[in-house]
Motif scaffolding. Structure first.
Motif: not given
Length: 199
Positions: A72-83
């Protein structure tokens, strides 16, 4: 006197880790569990959240003004999600409100995109759902205002209510085997020139 000065400097350094930008550096690379045999890892150098494992992701929910997800604390920082291949689902509310998310990789192992999974990801422009997604949950991409192009797999049979509501830049949707589309799944303020192909 020297001992007192040393103690003072130590306290200042420790305190700085927990204020302003210090805490971000302190917790730069983070990791944990997000399901039974499913793990997550955040890499600060490329602002990427990686989900890996061999099971379904946990589902999450809203708790006041935030969500009960471990990143949650990274919600506004993450630019890429790799599943990674092996993960079977994208959990409910997993990435809701990731306002800087620009790139998502979904493998062929994923079968379900959960409710509001990518809701209000306002920087997400394109997504390929892989080859085996069967269901797109309610409000899954609701409010993704710059999403312009989406390709669904031949196995996608269900699109939930409000799934793409408010995707005001959506110009092209390519889908092959959809048999049920929920209420307001594709509702926009203005239709404009849009190409929807349900093959």
């Amino acid at each position: 006197m020297k001992k007192l000065l040393s103690v003072s400097l130590t306290l200042i350094i420790v305190f700085s880790m927990f204020t302003c930008g210090g805490i971000t550096s302190f917790a730069a690379d983070s990791s944990g569990k997000c399901g039974d045999d499913v793990n997550w890892k955040y890499t600060e150098s490329n602002k990427t959240l990686t989900i890996s494992g061999n099971n379904i992701m946990d589902n999450y929910s809203k708790n006041g003004n935030s969500y009960n997800r471990p990143w949650e604390s990274l919600a506004e920082v993450i630019e890429c999600v790799v599943i990674k291949d092996g993960v079977l689902s994208v959990g409910d509310y997993a990435f809701t409100g990731f306002t800087n998310l620009k790139d998502v990789t979904i493998p062929d192992s994923v079968l379900v995109i959960g409710e509001s999974a990518f809701k209000s990801c306002t920087a997400l422009r394109f997504i390929d759902l892989g080859k085996n997604v069967m269901a797109i949950g309610p409000s899954a991409f609701n409010g993704c205002s710059v999403l312009s192009f989406i390709v669904m797999s031949k196995t996608t049979v269900y699109i939930g209510d409000n799934a793409f509501e408010g995707c005001t830049s959506l110009e092209t949707v390519i889908a092959y085997g959809v048999t049920k589309i929920g209420k307001y799944a594709f509702i926009f303020r203005q239709m404009g020139t849009r190409s929807f192909y349900f093959l």
